[in-house]
Structure formats: structure tokens, C-alpha cells
Design a protein around this motif. Structure first.
Motif, mmCIF file in Angstrom:
data_model
loop_
_atom_site.group_PDB
_atom_site.id
_atom_site.type_symbol
_atom_site.label_atom_id
_atom_site.label_comp_id
_atom_site.label_asym_id
_atom_site.label_seq_id
_atom_site.Cartn_x
_atom_site.Cartn_y
_atom_site.Cartn_z
ATOM 1 N N LEU A 214 0.860 -1.179 0.000
ATOM 2 C CA LEU A 214 0.000 0.000 0.000
ATOM 3 C C LEU A 214 0.897 1.229 0.000
ATOM 4 O O LEU A 214 2.054 1.171 0.441
ATOM 5 C CB LEU A 214 -0.890 0.036 1.244
ATOM 6 N N PRO A 215 0.404 2.367 -0.476
ATOM 7 C CA PRO A 215 1.203 3.588 -0.379
ATOM 8 C C PRO A 215 1.596 3.873 1.073
ATOM 9 O O PRO A 215 0.809 3.635 1.990
ATOM 10 C CB PRO A 215 0.259 4.668 -0.923
ATOM 11 N N ARG A 216 2.776 4.372 1.276
ATOM 12 C CA ARG A 216 3.288 4.641 2.614
ATOM 13 C C ARG A 216 2.361 5.574 3.408
ATOM 14 O O ARG A 216 2.186 5.429 4.618
ATOM 15 C CB ARG A 216 4.684 5.252 2.500
ATOM 16 N N PHE A 217 1.734 6.543 2.720
ATOM 17 C CA PHE A 217 0.900 7.504 3.431
ATOM 18 C C PHE A 217 -0.298 6.850 4.114
ATOM 19 O O PHE A 217 -0.862 7.418 5.046
ATOM 20 C CB PHE A 217 0.432 8.630 2.495
ATOM 21 N N SER A 218 -0.683 5.651 3.640
ATOM 22 C CA SER A 218 -1.811 4.972 4.286
ATOM 23 C C SER A 218 -1.477 4.671 5.746
ATOM 24 O O SER A 218 -2.347 4.788 6.631
ATOM 25 C CB SER A 218 -2.163 3.682 3.536
ATOM 26 N N SER A 253 3.755 -5.667 -5.287
ATOM 27 C CA SER A 253 2.737 -5.043 -6.144
ATOM 28 C C SER A 253 2.736 -3.526 -6.063
ATOM 29 O O SER A 253 1.686 -2.898 -6.080
ATOM 30 C CB SER A 253 1.338 -5.580 -5.809
ATOM 31 N N ARG A 254 3.901 -2.933 -5.984
ATOM 32 C CA ARG A 254 3.990 -1.474 -5.967
ATOM 33 C C ARG A 254 3.515 -0.917 -7.297
ATOM 34 O O ARG A 254 3.781 -1.483 -8.365
ATOM 35 C CB ARG A 254 5.437 -1.059 -5.713
ATOM 36 N N PHE A 255 2.800 0.219 -7.241
ATOM 37 C CA PHE A 255 2.256 0.834 -8.453
ATOM 38 C C PHE A 255 2.515 2.339 -8.390
ATOM 39 O O PHE A 255 2.224 2.993 -7.385
ATOM 40 C CB PHE A 255 0.751 0.558 -8.564
ATOM 41 N N GLY A 256 3.069 2.898 -9.457
ATOM 42 C CA GLY A 256 3.333 4.329 -9.491
ATOM 43 C C GLY A 256 4.688 4.676 -8.900
ATOM 44 O O GLY A 256 5.492 3.814 -8.547
ATOM 45 N N ARG A 257 4.944 5.965 -8.752
ATOM 46 C CA ARG A 257 6.251 6.447 -8.318
ATOM 47 C C ARG A 257 6.301 6.799 -6.835
ATOM 48 O O ARG A 257 7.376 7.047 -6.284
ATOM 49 C CB ARG A 257 6.646 7.679 -9.142
ATOM 50 N N ALA A 258 5.151 6.861 -6.174
ATOM 51 C CA ALA A 258 5.132 7.236 -4.754
ATOM 52 C C ALA A 258 5.766 6.143 -3.908
ATOM 53 O O ALA A 258 5.870 4.979 -4.325
ATOM 54 C CB ALA A 258 3.691 7.485 -4.305
ATOM 55 N N GLU A 259 6.203 6.508 -2.714
ATOM 56 C CA GLU A 259 6.762 5.521 -1.795
ATOM 57 C C GLU A 259 5.657 4.625 -1.263
ATOM 58 O O GLU A 259 4.598 5.096 -0.869
ATOM 59 C CB GLU A 259 7.464 6.219 -0.624
ATOM 60 N N TRP A 260 5.931 3.326 -1.245
ATOM 61 C CA TRP A 260 4.980 2.355 -0.699
ATOM 62 C C TRP A 260 5.599 1.720 0.545
ATOM 63 O O TRP A 260 6.749 1.998 0.902
ATOM 64 C CB TRP A 260 4.644 1.293 -1.760
ATOM 65 N N LEU A 261 4.814 0.880 1.196
ATOM 66 C CA LEU A 261 5.319 0.175 2.372
ATOM 67 C C LEU A 261 6.574 -0.609 1.993
ATOM 68 O O LEU A 261 6.610 -1.278 0.957
ATOM 69 C CB LEU A 261 4.255 -0.768 2.931
ATOM 70 N N GLN A 262 7.559 -0.569 2.831
ATOM 71 C CA GLN A 262 8.833 -1.239 2.563
ATOM 72 C C GLN A 262 9.161 -2.220 3.679
ATOM 73 O O GLN A 262 8.614 -2.128 4.776
ATOM 74 C CB GLN A 262 9.938 -0.188 2.431
ATOM 75 N N PRO A 263 10.073 -3.170 3.399
ATOM 76 C CA PRO A 263 10.884 -3.338 2.184
ATOM 77 C C PRO A 263 10.082 -3.950 1.042
ATOM 78 O O PRO A 263 9.149 -4.715 1.271
ATOM 79 C CB PRO A 263 11.997 -4.276 2.650
#
Length: 366
Positions: A214-218, A253-263
Motif C-alpha cells: 500500500l502507499p506509505r501515506f496509508s 505489487s507497488r504501483f506508481g512512483r510514490a513511496e509504498w510500504l517497505q521493504p
């Protein structure tokens, strides 16, 4: 009309209880046209893409839906079975097996069905069918172990929209999550142990637990998904007797250029061989059914990336699918949420007949 027409009611008909399993969804076929229809519905959901409509609409319709469907269709074609989409096939089988498990428990005339949040069978269409089948009590079970606004809450949004168009509402209950359900954890642990036993080399150097990203901002905005994934992983590791060094939690399943949950899953797998980890077992605890994200992204793409980076052995451990212990756990989860619906008194045949007679005298529809 503001409200949908109600199915014809007949006095003397016994009210029924339904259990409705809901999964994410799938295209109708592994073709660019079918994938485009699916992606448009999926990526138009404001729960999935939290970008203002005015900014997102040109990107979605002008770029994504003109380029991505053909690429995704090729991926779907690699995992499509003779029976259709793996996700739909597994969801259908899970509903049928659950119906049998609940029937063995003598829980009465209970309906068990499945629906998809996006695609077919759509959630509203299945809810309409349950109403026609005289289901006045419905338990909705989103098949997402870990709660997320983009999955579980989106299901609730669709359910709420259907309720807003319905005159005669059924009684509803809703399963929010089951990320720490003992039966679910036990089924995951058993599937890993079976994978180890089936491998002549035994367990790998590290168990990779890959959850959907999911996007990190979530996380920053209060979505509990990341925390529930971590708890699932910890409970699974405890059940397997693994130390912290023997497993790792990643997100795919990262999508787009925004930061997602890592690693990130693929980046982690590419880095592990350089750290001396040559053999990995990979499981996707956030999926209860194998689908594009597990069969193609993990078992094909990520496997290739790991091997090209110097890995020697990549073992994908299938989702729970139709495992006996998983369906038993699902039945236990369902029974606990049905609660007093299981013991609700039912009218006798004589009482139903008397009610029908009185309605006829009053001129009510019968």
C-alpha cells in the motif's frame, strides 16, 4: 425510482441466513478488452487511488487504460486455467466447501455464496439474488485477513451503496479482519511445514512473507494494515519456531512512483543472494487464494529476479486455497460471527400457514 423493486414476497416462506464471501475481483478473460473494463472499475475507486479526481482522471483514461491492459492481459494469460481465473475458481470452491462444512454442523437452511468487489459476480448482483432467495440475515466476509481501507472498507462502501437503494433491508453483520485468528495462523503454519517436508533439501535459508503493498501515506494516515501484517507474520513465525533472523516481511505489487510500504519484495529478493541467502521459501499470507499477484508476480517474476541475482533455490508456497484446515478455520470464524442467528427461533409450519391465511383475508400480497 429511488429504490430497487423488491422481490415478490410470499407469506409462509421461511426466512433464511446467508454467508457471503467477498474477494477483490478479476477480469472476465485474459484479454486486453476484459482487463481494461476490470482496471477501470478498480482504479476508479477512490479508496484505491486517493488522488483528486480532476488530476487522476486524465492519467487513468489517457495513459493507464491505453497502455496497461495489453501488458496485464499477457500476464493473466500465463496463469489462466481451463476453468477460468484462478481467483474466481478458488473463491467458488471455497464457498462450496464452506457450505458443506456448515451443513455438517447442522446450521439449518443456510445459503453460502461468493462475490467480487470488482468484476463478476458483482457484490450488488449477488446481494440482489440473496434477497430473492428470502435471505433476511446476511453475514458479509471480506476475504482479506488484514484490514485495509482500500480493500475491506471498499467492500463496505459498495455494501452501503446497495443498502441505500434497498427498501426492505436485511439484517447485516460484517467481518472486519482475521489477521490473528488462531485457525488461520495454524493453517498457514501447516502449509509452510508441508512445503518444508516436500522439499528434499528441507527448509530454506530464509522464509520471505510477502504481503500486498500500500502507499506509505496509508500508514501515516492511520490505516492499520501494516501493523496487522506485522502481527500475522510474528504469529506465524512463533507457530513455526522461527527466530527473527530466519524470516523477513516484505511488500509487493507497488504501483506508481510514490513511496509504498517497505521493504519491497522484489528488491529484497534481489539483495538476499549478495547477503549469502541462496535458498528462500516465499509465502503470501495476505492472500487466501492464489491469483495474478501470487502465481505470476511472485512465483514467476520474483523467482526469476532472485535466480538472476545469484539465488540457487526459490520455493513458492501456495496460498491456503481449498486446504481442509483453512476451510475449517473459515467455518469457525463464520460461526463466531453468526452468533445468536444460529439459535434464533424459527416459526413452525403451522404458524407459517396461519400467517398466510390471515394475510390472504387482509388482502395482503401472498
Amino acid at each position: 425510482m429511488r429504490y430497487q423493486p423488491e422481490p415478490q414476497f410470499r407469506h409462509g416462506t421461511l426466512a433464511r441466513t446467508a454467508v457471503l464471501l467477498v474477494n477483490l475481483g478479476t477480469p472476465q478473460a485474459p484479454t486486453a478488452a476484459a482487463v481494461r473494463v476490470y482496471l477501470k472499475e478498480f482504479l476508479s475507486d477512490p479508496r484505491v487511488v486517493e488522488i483528486p479526481r480532476l488530476a487522476w482522471w486524465p492519467i487513468l483514461n489517457g495513459i493507464i487504460l491505453t497502455t496497461r491492459p495489453a501488458k496485464s492481459a499477457k500476464k493473466y494469460a500465463q496463469i489462466w486455467s481451463k476453468d477460468g481465473s484462478p481467483l474466481r475458481v478458488h473463491s467458488d470452491k471455497q464457498a462450496k466447501l464452506l457450505r458443506g462444512y456448515l451443513g455438517q454442523a447442522d446450521l439449518g437452511d443456510m445459503v453460502v455464496d461468493f462475490a467480487m468487489r470488482y468484476g463478476e459476480p458483482s457484490l450488488p448482483s449477488v446481494l440482489d439474488r440473496l434477497k430473492r432467495e428470502q435471505c433476511t440475515r446476511i453475514l458479509v466476509v471480506p476475504l482479506y485477513p488484514q484490514y485495509a481501507a482500500s480493500t475491506t472498507a471498499s467492500t463496505m462502501d459498495t455494501l452501503s451503496a446497495w443498502l441505500g437503494k434497498t427498501r426492505n433491508l436485511p439484517e447485516l453483520r460484517f467481518v472486519r479482519n482475521f489477521h490473528d485468528h488462531p485457525g488461520y495462523i495454524a493453517a498457514l503454519a501447516a502449509s509452510v511445514r508441508e512445503g518444508w517436508l516436500a522439499n528434499t533439501n528441507g527448509r530454506a535459508d530464509k522464509l520471505v512473507m510477502s504481503f500486498h503493498g500500500l502507499p506509505r501515506f496509508s500508514l501515516d494516515r492511520g490505516d492499520p494494515y501494516h501493523c496487522e501484517c506485522q502481527k500475522t507474520a510474528r504469529l506465524l513465525a512463533d507457530a513455526l519456531g522461527l527466530s527473527h533472523e530466519q524470516y523477513i516481511v516484505t511488500f509487493q505489487s507497488r504501483f506508481g512512483r510514490a513511496e509504498w510500504l517497505q521493504p519491497y519484495t522484489q528488491a529484497t529478493l534481489e539483495a538476499l543472494p549478495r547477503q549469502g541467502v541462496k535458498r528462500v521459501d516465499v509465502i503470501c499470507p495476505g492472500f487466501v487464494s492464489d491469483c495474478l499477484e501470487t502465481l505470476e508476480e511472485i512465483a514467476m517474476e520474483c523467482k526469476a529476479a532472485f535466480m538472476q541475482a545469484g539465488g540457487q533455490e526459490f520455493n513458492y508456497l501456495p496460498c491456503l486455497n481449498e486446504r481442509h484446515d483453512w476451510i475449517a478455520a473459515l467455518a469457525d470464524l463464520v460461526r463466531s460471527h453468526l452468533g445468536n442467528w444460529l439459535t434464533a427461533p424459527q416459526p413452525t409450519s403451522a404458524e407459517l400457514a396461519l400467517s398466510a391465511q390471515r394475510a390472504t383475508k387482509l388482502g395482503a400480497p401472498c
